[in-house]
Design a protein around this motif. Structure first.
Motif, PDB file in Angstrom:
ATOM      1  N   SER A 162      19.657  45.530  64.150  1.00 28.64           N
ATOM      2  CA  SER A 162      20.899  45.378  63.409  1.00 28.64           C
ATOM      3  C   SER A 162      20.979  46.504  62.385  1.00 28.64           C
ATOM      4  CB  SER A 162      20.926  44.001  62.742  1.00 28.64           C
ATOM      5  OG  SER A 162      20.877  42.981  63.736  1.00 28.64           O
ATOM      6  N   PRO A 163      22.122  46.661  61.723  1.00 28.74           N
ATOM      7  CA  PRO A 163      22.285  47.843  60.858  1.00 28.74           C
ATOM      8  C   PRO A 163      21.185  48.032  59.817  1.00 28.74           C
ATOM      9  CG  PRO A 163      24.407  46.797  61.210  1.00 28.74           C
ATOM     10  CD  PRO A 163      23.393  45.923  61.876  1.00 28.74           C
ATOM     11  N   HIS A 164      20.600  46.960  59.310  1.00 25.44           N
ATOM     12  CA  HIS A 164      19.583  47.098  58.264  1.00 25.44           C
ATOM     13  C   HIS A 164      18.237  46.548  58.707  1.00 25.44           C
ATOM     14  CE1 HIS A 164      22.503  48.508  55.292  1.00 25.44           C
ATOM     15  NE2 HIS A 164      23.335  47.628  55.813  1.00 25.44           N
ATOM     16  N   SER A 165      17.984  46.586  60.009  1.00 21.56           N
ATOM     17  CA  SER A 165      16.689  46.140  60.514  1.00 21.56           C
ATOM     18  C   SER A 165      15.581  47.106  60.118  1.00 21.56           C
ATOM     19  CB  SER A 165      16.721  46.040  62.052  1.00 21.56           C
ATOM     20  OG  SER A 165      17.539  44.981  62.475  1.00 21.56           O
ATOM     21  N   ASP A 166      14.365  46.565  60.050  1.00 20.45           N
ATOM     22  CA  ASP A 166      13.198  47.420  59.848  1.00 20.45           C
ATOM     23  C   ASP A 166      12.981  48.310  61.073  1.00 20.45           C
ATOM     24  OD1 ASP A 166      12.875  46.067  57.505  1.00 20.45           O
ATOM     25  OD2 ASP A 166      11.162  44.881  58.171  1.00 20.45           O
ATOM     26  N   VAL A 167      12.389  49.468  60.832  1.00 13.56           N
ATOM     27  CA  VAL A 167      11.988  50.361  61.921  1.00 13.56           C
ATOM     28  C   VAL A 167      10.472  50.231  62.066  1.00 13.56           C
ATOM     29  CG1 VAL A 167      11.981  52.723  62.787  1.00 13.56           C
ATOM     30  CG2 VAL A 167      13.878  51.929  61.341  1.00 13.56           C
ATOM     31  N   ASP A 168      10.025  49.542  63.104  1.00 14.66           N
ATOM     32  CA  ASP A 168       8.596  49.267  63.301  1.00 14.66           C
ATOM     33  C   ASP A 168       7.991  50.316  64.221  1.00 14.66           C
ATOM     34  OD1 ASP A 168       8.692  46.882  61.769  1.00 14.66           O
ATOM     35  OD2 ASP A 168       9.586  45.837  63.479  1.00 14.66           O
ATOM     36  N   LEU A 169       7.006  51.054  63.708  1.00 15.39           N
ATOM     37  CA  LEU A 169       6.413  52.158  64.455  1.00 15.39           C
ATOM     38  C   LEU A 169       4.893  52.015  64.523  1.00 15.39           C
ATOM     39  CD1 LEU A 169       8.323  55.230  62.973  1.00 15.39           C
ATOM     40  CD2 LEU A 169       8.593  54.260  65.269  1.00 15.39           C
ATOM     41  N   LEU A 170       4.348  52.372  65.669  1.00 11.76           N
ATOM     42  CA  LEU A 170       2.906  52.567  65.819  1.00 11.76           C
ATOM     43  C   LEU A 170       2.695  54.051  66.089  1.00 11.76           C
ATOM     44  CD1 LEU A 170      -0.036  51.664  66.238  1.00 11.76           C
ATOM     45  CD2 LEU A 170       0.556  51.167  68.635  1.00 11.76           C
ATOM     46  N   CYS A 171       1.925  54.704  65.239  1.00  6.02           N
ATOM     47  CA  CYS A 171       1.636  56.127  65.405  1.00  6.02           C
ATOM     48  C   CYS A 171       0.271  56.256  66.079  1.00  6.02           C
ATOM     49  CB  CYS A 171       1.632  56.835  64.054  1.00  6.02           C
ATOM     50  SG  CYS A 171       3.183  56.688  63.140  1.00  6.02           S
ATOM     51  N   LEU A 172       0.273  56.604  67.365  1.00  2.00           N
ATOM     52  CA  LEU A 172      -0.975  56.747  68.101  1.00  2.00           C
ATOM     53  C   LEU A 172      -1.558  58.141  67.870  1.00  2.00           C
ATOM     54  CD1 LEU A 172      -0.206  55.141  71.588  1.00  2.00           C
ATOM     55  CD2 LEU A 172      -1.510  54.152  69.702  1.00  2.00           C
ATOM     56  N   VAL A 173      -2.837  58.176  67.575  1.00  2.00           N
ATOM     57  CA  VAL A 173      -3.527  59.456  67.361  1.00  2.00           C
ATOM     58  C   VAL A 173      -4.836  59.451  68.153  1.00  2.00           C
ATOM     59  CG1 VAL A 173      -2.534  59.781  65.064  1.00  2.00           C
ATOM     60  CG2 VAL A 173      -4.694  58.548  65.309  1.00  2.00           C
ATOM     61  N   PRO A 174      -5.295  60.645  68.565  1.00  2.00           N
ATOM     62  CA  PRO A 174      -6.593  60.692  69.256  1.00  2.00           C
ATOM     63  C   PRO A 174      -7.727  60.258  68.332  1.00  2.00           C
ATOM     64  CG  PRO A 174      -5.379  62.744  69.552  1.00  2.00           C
ATOM     65  CD  PRO A 174      -4.655  61.976  68.495  1.00  2.00           C
ATOM     66  N   ARG A 175      -7.708  60.783  67.126  1.00  2.00           N
ATOM     67  CA  ARG A 175      -8.671  60.424  66.087  1.00  2.00           C
ATOM     68  C   ARG A 175      -7.941  60.500  64.758  1.00  2.00           C
ATOM     69  NH1 ARG A 175     -11.118  64.014  69.279  1.00  2.00           N
ATOM     70  NH2 ARG A 175     -10.637  65.687  67.800  1.00  2.00           N
ATOM     71  N   LYS A 176      -8.206  59.568  63.838  1.00  2.00           N
ATOM     72  CA  LYS A 176      -7.464  59.533  62.584  1.00  2.00           C
ATOM     73  C   LYS A 176      -7.597  60.800  61.750  1.00  2.00           C
ATOM     74  CE  LYS A 176      -6.834  54.595  61.799  1.00  2.00           C
ATOM     75  NZ  LYS A 176      -7.143  53.445  60.925  1.00  2.00           N
ATOM     76  N   PRO A 177      -8.788  61.375  61.625  1.00  2.00           N
ATOM     77  CA  PRO A 177      -8.889  62.577  60.764  1.00  2.00           C
ATOM     78  C   PRO A 177      -8.031  63.743  61.218  1.00  2.00           C
ATOM     79  CG  PRO A 177     -11.049  61.630  61.215  1.00  2.00           C
ATOM     80  CD  PRO A 177     -10.088  60.958  62.135  1.00  2.00           C
ATOM     81  N   ASP A 178      -7.544  63.713  62.478  1.00  2.00           N
ATOM     82  CA  ASP A 178      -6.779  64.837  62.990  1.00  2.00           C
ATOM     83  C   ASP A 178      -5.364  64.911  62.419  1.00  2.00           C
ATOM     84  OD1 ASP A 178      -8.959  65.485  64.447  1.00  2.00           O
ATOM     85  OD2 ASP A 178      -8.182  64.766  66.370  1.00  2.00           O
ATOM     86  N   VAL A 179      -4.914  63.838  61.782  1.00  2.00           N
ATOM     87  CA  VAL A 179      -3.533  63.796  61.299  1.00  2.00           C
ATOM     88  C   VAL A 179      -3.546  63.718  59.785  1.00  2.00           C
ATOM     89  CG1 VAL A 179      -1.351  62.565  61.360  1.00  2.00           C
ATOM     90  CG2 VAL A 179      -2.791  62.654  63.403  1.00  2.00           C
ATOM     91  N   SER A 180      -2.905  64.669  59.125  1.00  2.00           N
ATOM     92  CA  SER A 180      -2.892  64.696  57.662  1.00  2.00           C
ATOM     93  C   SER A 180      -1.773  63.802  57.130  1.00  2.00           C
ATOM     94  CB  SER A 180      -2.676  66.119  57.163  1.00  2.00           C
ATOM     95  OG  SER A 180      -1.355  66.538  57.467  1.00  2.00           O
TER      96      SER A 180
END
Length: 771
Positions: free
Chosen positions: A33-51
């Protein structure tokens, strides 16, 4: 949103950013709906790789645009591992959908999810079922609530989500609810658009705007669609849960025939004969009586049982089963199952106007039919617990009348009059004898008589008691009407049945019963007897109690407890002079309420001054009574709700200033009323009833609960030098019904020629205050 996120990912992450964006939750389901939350999962190979800076470049534009973004950063293995421990994470993962990034990473997530579900599907199903049942136990029901939460209430979108999760985890079939989903989603989108924020509760005040947004001319049309959709979703959800429960091991293996064709098998009720209206109603009567669930197969059979033409004349077995259903401790549950099965067009076409109909009084909690079902349960409780209901004989007429008492709502005429006509038709269709049909019709016609009379009339006026007795006719019907009155009020909501109203209705019932059983009107309250009770409670009043009570109207003696009367006598003995105020503030019987008692020299406008000071201090008047003594004193008792109990000190100080003439009360209040006026026109309905009392003219005023309205009404009466001999003030949610017994300056009943002047004076004061 997909397109925006892909563009942001390209800009913030580049072609080899190492982050895969996965939509989960409602975004994953493509339900936004117009003011719904945007639910995201950010998949990464390894956490330290993403700043963190990389993620900020992705998420900040969404936050800056006003979106609420829920996100988690995990590897595929971590995402699935977290889902095994957290239900919210698990259900979000079930709707995972690739938006941008590495397809291989998403494929790994899907593969790991599939392997987890093969191992843990049963455990996940049990957890989802348990969480759904827990939510059901703590939420309202969207199909019956006047202001449903479209998402979290029973029958809302969350139930559709739960069935989708069960389908993903265990292969359940959840097809067939696409239209219902569309109705709720459309209403939620329009609700967001109108409120300009995330809001899931379809509040009564927003329903007209939401209806217009969706193209409905009448908000009731919208709510009928919403309620019907939510009921079907609730029914399907409960069936799904029951189906899953039935797959477990049998508990005892026991079987018992509880009625012809109805068997209790291992704790669940089912039919042993083909379903038809008689056998299906008998099954539901057993459910109402035993409070045992129906088997999954019997629930499915109900739909086919009521697929025929309307019953022009009921089989006596059908009527007997239906009456047993109404008398069971789980009657409302059985009635709802009839609704889910589509039984009403076949059994009672007269019910069509009540089904799913919204009510626009804020003190109501349920739709017309939902309220009626709850009232049947309440009637059964009153019959079992209240001694005043004894000796009434058969209760068949009462239970049918309780079900049908509001069937006339939405007809465009007085719903009691329309309801009487529908009840007579329905009772005849059900095959009751003529006498029972007339009892049912009479109970529906007068179901508001006791509460309206008790809260708006002087119960020590013999003409009032005589009128009630004449309308009801017999002691038996009066007893049944008392039960219906209590059941109707308690099923409405707490504001509709306060201790004050309960005591007034009991008093009226007892007096009318004496009139019907003896043929004589009860004597006015005995001053000497009441004085002896007061003296026994407070011996210090021995020399003055009877003298003071003799100066008060007879209706005063039944309006208070002995302790309150003793306190009032002490106030009256102080005999305040003109300009003086004697006041008392005590805790009320309900949380957050106070009782203010005021004693002043009686003169036109006394009640108006008190009401004006309360309004100046933003103190809501819930109920009030006012009495004049023959010695020229006014006694006022008001039940009020201040926003802060400490505010009552300011009220007492304001009363002293107002009665001493030290403040320009009307000028101050006019500004305050404009600041707090409700939306729309403040219009009142003034009714002058000349024949309701021998000694006074009765003025009834109905209107919105606007700040200062009681002041405006009382001031309008004082403009004509009318003395308010008795006043009864009642606030019902956002509406007020105020009744005043007035006499002219000579102490006599105003003539009929003053009717128009009273209406004109009150209307002028109201329009002047609110501009």
């Amino acid at each position: 949103m997909d397109a925006a996120l892909r563009e942001l990912a390209d800009a913030a992450l580049g072609p080899a950013g190492g982050v895969t964006l996965v939509a989960v939750g409602g975004y994953g389901r493509r339900e936004m709906s117009p003011h719904s939350d945007v639910d995201l999962l950010c998949l990464v190979p390894r956490k330290p790789d993403v700043s963190p800076a990389t993620l900020r470049g992705l998420l900040y534009p969404l936050w800056d645009a006003g979106f609420q973004v829920g996100h988690a950063v995990r590897t595929p293995a971590e995402a699935v591992e977290h889902a095994t421990k957290d239900l919210d994470a698990a259900t979000s993962l079930l709707s995972a959908r690739l938006v941008a990034g590495d397809e291989a990473a998403f494929a790994e997530l899907v593969d790991r999810r599939a392997r987890w579900l093969r191992r843990g599907a049963r455990a996940l199903v049990r957890t989802i079922v348990s969480a759904t049942e827990a939510r059901h136990s703590s939420r309202e029901r969207a199909g019956w609530s006047l202001a449903p939460d479209l998402k979290e209430d029973v029958g809302g979108l969350r139930d559709l989500h739960a069935m989708g999760w069960l389908a993903a985890a265990g292969g359940e079939n959840t097809t067939g609810l696409d239209e219902e989903r569309s109705v709720l989603l459309a209403a939620r989108e329009a609700l967001h658009a109108q409120s300009k924020r995330k809001l899931d509760r379809l509040r009564i005040d927003l329903q007209p705007a939401v209806a217009r947004e969706l193209g409905f001319d009448d908000p009731d049309e919208l709510m009928e669609r919403v309620h019907s959709s939510a009921r079907r979703i609730e029914s399907r959800t409960r069936r799904t849960l029951n189906d899953l429960a039935a797959r477990g091991p049998r508990r005892s293996g026991s079987a018992l025939e509880v009625a012809p064709g109805v068997r209790l098998d291992d704790g669940a009720l089912g039919l042993t004969v083909p379903p038809d209206p008689v056998t299906a109603t008998s099954l539901l009567a057993a459910h109402a009586t035993l409070a045992k669930p129906l088997s999954a197969r019997s629930l499915d059979s109900l739909d086919s049982a009521f697929a025929g033409e309307p019953q022009e004349r009921w089989d006596p077995r059908l009527r007997d089963a239906f009456v047993r259903l109404l008398g069971g401790p789980a009657a409302s549950s059985a009635l709802e199952l009839l609704d889910h099965a589509g039984a009403w067009p076949v059994l009672l076409p007269e019910w069509s106007g009540a089904r799913g109909r919204a009510q626009h009084d804020p003190y109501h909690r349920y739709t017309v039919d939902g309220h009626s079902f709850v009232a049947v349960d309440a009637a059964n409780r009153v019959l079992a617990e209240d001694g005043l209901a004894r000796d009434a004989g058969s209760t068949d007429a009462l239970l049918v009348a309780t079900l049908l008492h509001d069937a006339g709502k939405g007809s465009g005429e007085d719903h009691s009059v329309a309801g009487e006509r529908l009840a007579r038709s329905a009772a005849t269709r059900m095959g009751f004898d003529h006498a029972t049909v007339e009892e049912i019709a009479t109970l529906v016609r007068w179901h508001l008589l006791l509460v309206d009379t008790a809260t708006r009339r002087d119960l020590d006026d013999g003409a009032v008691i005589e009128d009630v007795a004449a309308r009801v006719g017999t002691p038996r019907l009066l007893r049944l009407l008392y039960v219906l009155t209590v059941a109707d009020a308690t099923a409405t909501g707490p504001e509709a049945w306060t201790p004050w109203k309960a005591s007034l209705v009991r008093d009226l019932f007892r007096k009318a019963l004496v009139a019907l059983e003896t043929g004589a009107l009860p004597a006015r309250s005995d001053v000497s007897t009441k004085a002896r009770e007061v003296i026994a409670f407070e011996p210090a009043l021995a020399g003055s109690a009877e003298d003071v009570l003799t100066t008060l109207p007879p209706s005063y003696l039944g309006s208070a407890t002995v302790a309150e009367i003793a306190d009032d006598i002490r106030l009256l003995l102080r005999r305040p002079r003109p300009g003086d105020v004697v006041a008392r503030v005590e805790d009320g019987t309900e949380d957050g309420t106070e009782v203010l008692t005021v004693c002043v020299a009686d003169r036109p406008g006394s009640l108006a001054r008190t009401a004006g000071v309360l309004a100046m201090n933003l103190v809501t008047v819930l109920s009030a009574q006012a009495f004049s003594t023959t010695e020229g004193l006014a006694l006022q008792r008001l039940t009020v709700r201040p926003d802060d109990p400490a505010r009552m000190e300011s009220v007492v100080a304001g009363l002293e200033a107002a009665f001493a003439g030290r403040i320009a009360l009307e000028a101050r209040l006019t500004k305050k009323a404009l600041d707090y006026r409700p939306a729309g026109e403040v219009a009142v309905d003034v009714r002058v009833v000349d024949d309701a009392s021998v000694h006074s003219t009765v003025v009834e005023v109905r209107g919105p609960d606007a700040l200062g309205l009681l002041y405006a009404i009382a001031a309008g009466l004082s403009d004509l030098d009318l003395d308010i001999h008795v006043a009864k003030i009642d606030t019902l949610g956002a509406r007020v019904v105020d009744t005043f017994y007035v006499r002219d300056a000579r102490g006599t009943k105003p003539g009929p020629e003053q009717t128009k002047e009273i209406e004109r004076a009150v209307a002028h004061r109201v329009s002047s205050l609110y501009g």
